[in-house]
Write an enzyme that holds these catalytic residues in place. Structure first.
Site, PDB file in Angstrom:
ATOM      1  N   THR A  23       0.832  -1.192   0.000  1.00 50.75           N
ATOM      2  CA  THR A  23       0.000   0.000   0.000  1.00 50.75           C
ATOM      3  C   THR A  23       0.874   1.252   0.000  1.00 50.75           C
ATOM      4  O   THR A  23       1.994   1.219   0.483  1.00 50.75           O
ATOM      5  CB  THR A  23      -0.871  -0.005   1.263  1.00 50.75           C
ATOM      6  OG1 THR A  23      -1.569  -1.244   1.339  1.00 50.75           O
ATOM      7  CG2 THR A  23      -1.874   1.122   1.264  1.00 50.75           C
TER       8      THR A  23
ATOM      9  N   ARG B  11     -11.664  -9.274  -3.652  1.00 52.30           N
ATOM     10  CA  ARG B  11     -11.211  -9.022  -2.281  1.00 52.30           C
ATOM     11  C   ARG B  11     -10.940  -7.538  -2.086  1.00 52.30           C
ATOM     12  O   ARG B  11     -10.332  -6.881  -2.916  1.00 52.30           O
ATOM     13  CB  ARG B  11      -9.951  -9.825  -1.990  1.00 52.30           C
ATOM     14  CG  ARG B  11      -9.340  -9.581  -0.596  1.00 52.30           C
ATOM     15  CD  ARG B  11      -8.184  -8.594  -0.646  1.00 52.30           C
ATOM     16  NE  ARG B  11      -7.498  -8.473   0.647  1.00 52.30           N
ATOM     17  CZ  ARG B  11      -6.543  -7.599   0.919  1.00 52.30           C
ATOM     18  NH1 ARG B  11      -6.148  -6.757  -0.024  1.00 52.30           N
ATOM     19  NH2 ARG B  11      -5.981  -7.553   2.108  1.00 52.30           N
ATOM     20  N   VAL B  12     -11.409  -6.992  -0.981  1.00 55.32           N
ATOM     21  CA  VAL B  12     -11.129  -5.606  -0.616  1.00 55.32           C
ATOM     22  C   VAL B  12     -10.445  -5.610   0.741  1.00 55.32           C
ATOM     23  O   VAL B  12     -10.918  -6.243   1.678  1.00 55.32           O
ATOM     24  CB  VAL B  12     -12.418  -4.766  -0.560  1.00 55.32           C
ATOM     25  CG1 VAL B  12     -12.113  -3.354  -0.081  1.00 55.32           C
ATOM     26  CG2 VAL B  12     -13.089  -4.720  -1.932  1.00 55.32           C
ATOM     27  N   GLY B  13      -9.327  -4.909   0.836  1.00 55.86           N
ATOM     28  CA  GLY B  13      -8.599  -4.818   2.092  1.00 55.86           C
ATOM     29  C   GLY B  13      -8.958  -3.569   2.867  1.00 55.86           C
ATOM     30  O   GLY B  13     -10.025  -2.979   2.688  1.00 55.86           O
ATOM     31  N   ASP B  14      -8.043  -3.137   3.718  1.00 61.61           N
ATOM     32  CA  ASP B  14      -8.319  -2.003   4.596  1.00 61.61           C
ATOM     33  C   ASP B  14      -8.170  -0.650   3.911  1.00 61.61           C
ATOM     34  O   ASP B  14      -8.767   0.331   4.348  1.00 61.61           O
ATOM     35  CB  ASP B  14      -7.386  -2.040   5.806  1.00 61.61           C
ATOM     36  CG  ASP B  14      -5.924  -1.884   5.412  1.00 61.61           C
ATOM     37  OD1 ASP B  14      -5.458  -2.657   4.558  1.00 61.61           O
ATOM     38  OD2 ASP B  14      -5.243  -0.988   5.947  1.00 61.61           O
TER      39      ASP B  14
ATOM     40  N   THR C 251      -0.552   0.420   6.299  1.00 67.55           N
ATOM     41  CA  THR C 251      -0.096  -0.552   5.309  1.00 67.55           C
ATOM     42  C   THR C 251       0.197  -1.855   6.026  1.00 67.55           C
ATOM     43  O   THR C 251       0.854  -1.854   7.067  1.00 67.55           O
ATOM     44  CB  THR C 251       1.155  -0.076   4.551  1.00 67.55           C
ATOM     45  OG1 THR C 251       1.615  -1.131   3.700  1.00 67.55           O
ATOM     46  CG2 THR C 251       2.285   0.335   5.486  1.00 67.55           C
ATOM     47  N   GLY C 252      -0.319  -2.949   5.504  1.00 68.59           N
ATOM     48  CA  GLY C 252      -0.052  -4.219   6.162  1.00 68.59           C
ATOM     49  C   GLY C 252      -1.076  -5.283   5.848  1.00 68.59           C
ATOM     50  O   GLY C 252      -1.713  -5.257   4.796  1.00 68.59           O
ATOM     51  N   THR C 253      -1.237  -6.196   6.780  1.00 72.54           N
ATOM     52  CA  THR C 253      -2.174  -7.303   6.628  1.00 72.54           C
ATOM     53  C   THR C 253      -3.585  -6.744   6.694  1.00 72.54           C
ATOM     54  O   THR C 253      -4.150  -6.568   7.768  1.00 72.54           O
ATOM     55  CB  THR C 253      -1.960  -8.340   7.753  1.00 72.54           C
ATOM     56  OG1 THR C 253      -0.559  -8.548   7.948  1.00 72.54           O
ATOM     57  CG2 THR C 253      -2.619  -9.657   7.399  1.00 72.54           C
ATOM     58  N   GLY C 254      -4.157  -6.477   5.535  1.00 71.24           N
ATOM     59  CA  GLY C 254      -5.406  -5.721   5.460  1.00 71.24           C
ATOM     60  C   GLY C 254      -6.529  -6.258   6.312  1.00 71.24           C
ATOM     61  O   GLY C 254      -7.263  -5.507   6.963  1.00 71.24           O
TER      62      GLY C 254
END
Length: 321
Positions: free
Chosen positions: A186, A214-217, A237-240
């Site tokens: 990100t 898929r949608v992340g954070d 930024t990271g593991t969404g």
């Protein structure tokens, strides 16, 4: 006196330092420096925090070194799906787009949603139609593709996992400072302007080998992006999935508002306690209206940097920076 400042990130993850070329590291550092400089100039000229973070993220989207816009990663199905969010700390207005593949700069579409739509989040074809109606440049989906990202997908398909699921020492060494197969890709920016107003922006291509849809954070206000003048501007930024479950960006603001914590205390709690307890990896950048800046991360490295309006530009990649 308010200290106007901008901070950016370009993803966090595992380090492939041993295999990295000096030229590649310098390319990343130069890109971060140029983006911060552009935001710094906007703030110095009296521009808004909102304008500064918009331009910073637009430039990061245009740079194929990072996973947002040009150079976005591929889904499991070999497609691109991009997400972005932007929030104005002065008004709490927010705009976001998700799952788009025909918008050259998703952050500009998100800004359009913030300013010209009664909605907060638009997805897919609807978001693309809205963006085009606002005069934003449409592109073919293959505009975002690069050979390096395609090779990354092929390696991930061979390993049959979502690349984000594994961190630690790089198994697949590359020429980048952060292992491209283990990087949370990100990008984001946060800023405090000369008037003490805050803003945050986040944009991403997602994670290599993710399921289409898929949608992340990143495009979710409160998860990967949040800004309020009363507390802080935050970009994650990271593991969404973990950042969504912990409402990481908003939790920084909430701990400040309800717990009386400082920006540094709140951000450290979120990254090193809340996120890590759920085995999440990554980091965030945040600023408050007093000009305080924090860039915590629990991964091995994070592309990051910041500058005050009248200060030197500082960029870093590794933990020991």
């Amino acid at each position: 006196m308010t200290k106007a400042v901008i901070a950016i990130h370009g993803g966090a993850g595992a380090i492939s330092r041993a295999a990295m070329s000096a030229e590649k590291e310098q390319a990343f550092r130069a890109a971060l420096h140029a983006v911060i400089s552009a935001g710094q100039q906007i703030l110095a000229a009296g521009g808004s925090a909102l304008d500064a973070v918009t331009e910073a993220v637009r430039l990061l989207e245009a740079c194929p070194l990072f996973n947002a816009g040009k150079g976005a990663v591929f889904t499991h199905q070999g497609t691109h799906e991009l997400d972005a969010c932007i929030m104005d700390g002065r008004t709490l207005d927010v705009g976001a787009v998700a799952g788009v593949s025909r918008i050259r700069h998703p952050i500009l579409a998100a800004r359009g949603v913030l300013e010209k739509s009664p909605h907060v989040l638009l997805i897919g074809a609807g978001a693309e139609a809205f963006a085009e109606a606002q005069g934003l440049e449409p592109v073919e989906p293959d505009f975002f593709s690069t050979p390096e990202r395609w090779e990354q997908l092929q390696r991930a398909l061979t390993l049959q996992h979502s690349v984000l699921d594994h961190d630690g020492a790089a198994a697949q060494s590359g020429a980048e400072p952060l292992d491209p197969d283990r990087k949370m890709g990100t990008v984001g920016a946060v800023a405090c302007d000369l008037h003490g107003n805050l803003a945050a922006a986040t944009s991403t291509g997602g994670m290599t080998n993710k399921q289409a849809g898929r949608v992340g954070d990143s495009p979710l206000p409160g998860a990967g992006c949040y800004a309020s003048n009363e507390t802080a501007a935050v970009s994650c930024t990271g593991t969404g999935e973990v950042f969504i479950r912990t409402l990481a960006a908003y939790d920084v603001a909430a701990q400040m508002a309800y717990g009386g914590r400082t920006l540094q205390q709140a951000a450290a709690s979120v990254i090193h306690d809340k996120v890590q307890e759920l085995e999440g990896s990554g980091g965030l950048i945040a600023v408050d209206s007093h000009g305080n800046v924090v860039l915590p991360f629990n991964s091995e490295g994070m592309y990051r940097g910041f500058a005050f309006v009248d200060g030197e530009i500082e960029v870093a990649i590794y933990r020991d920076n």
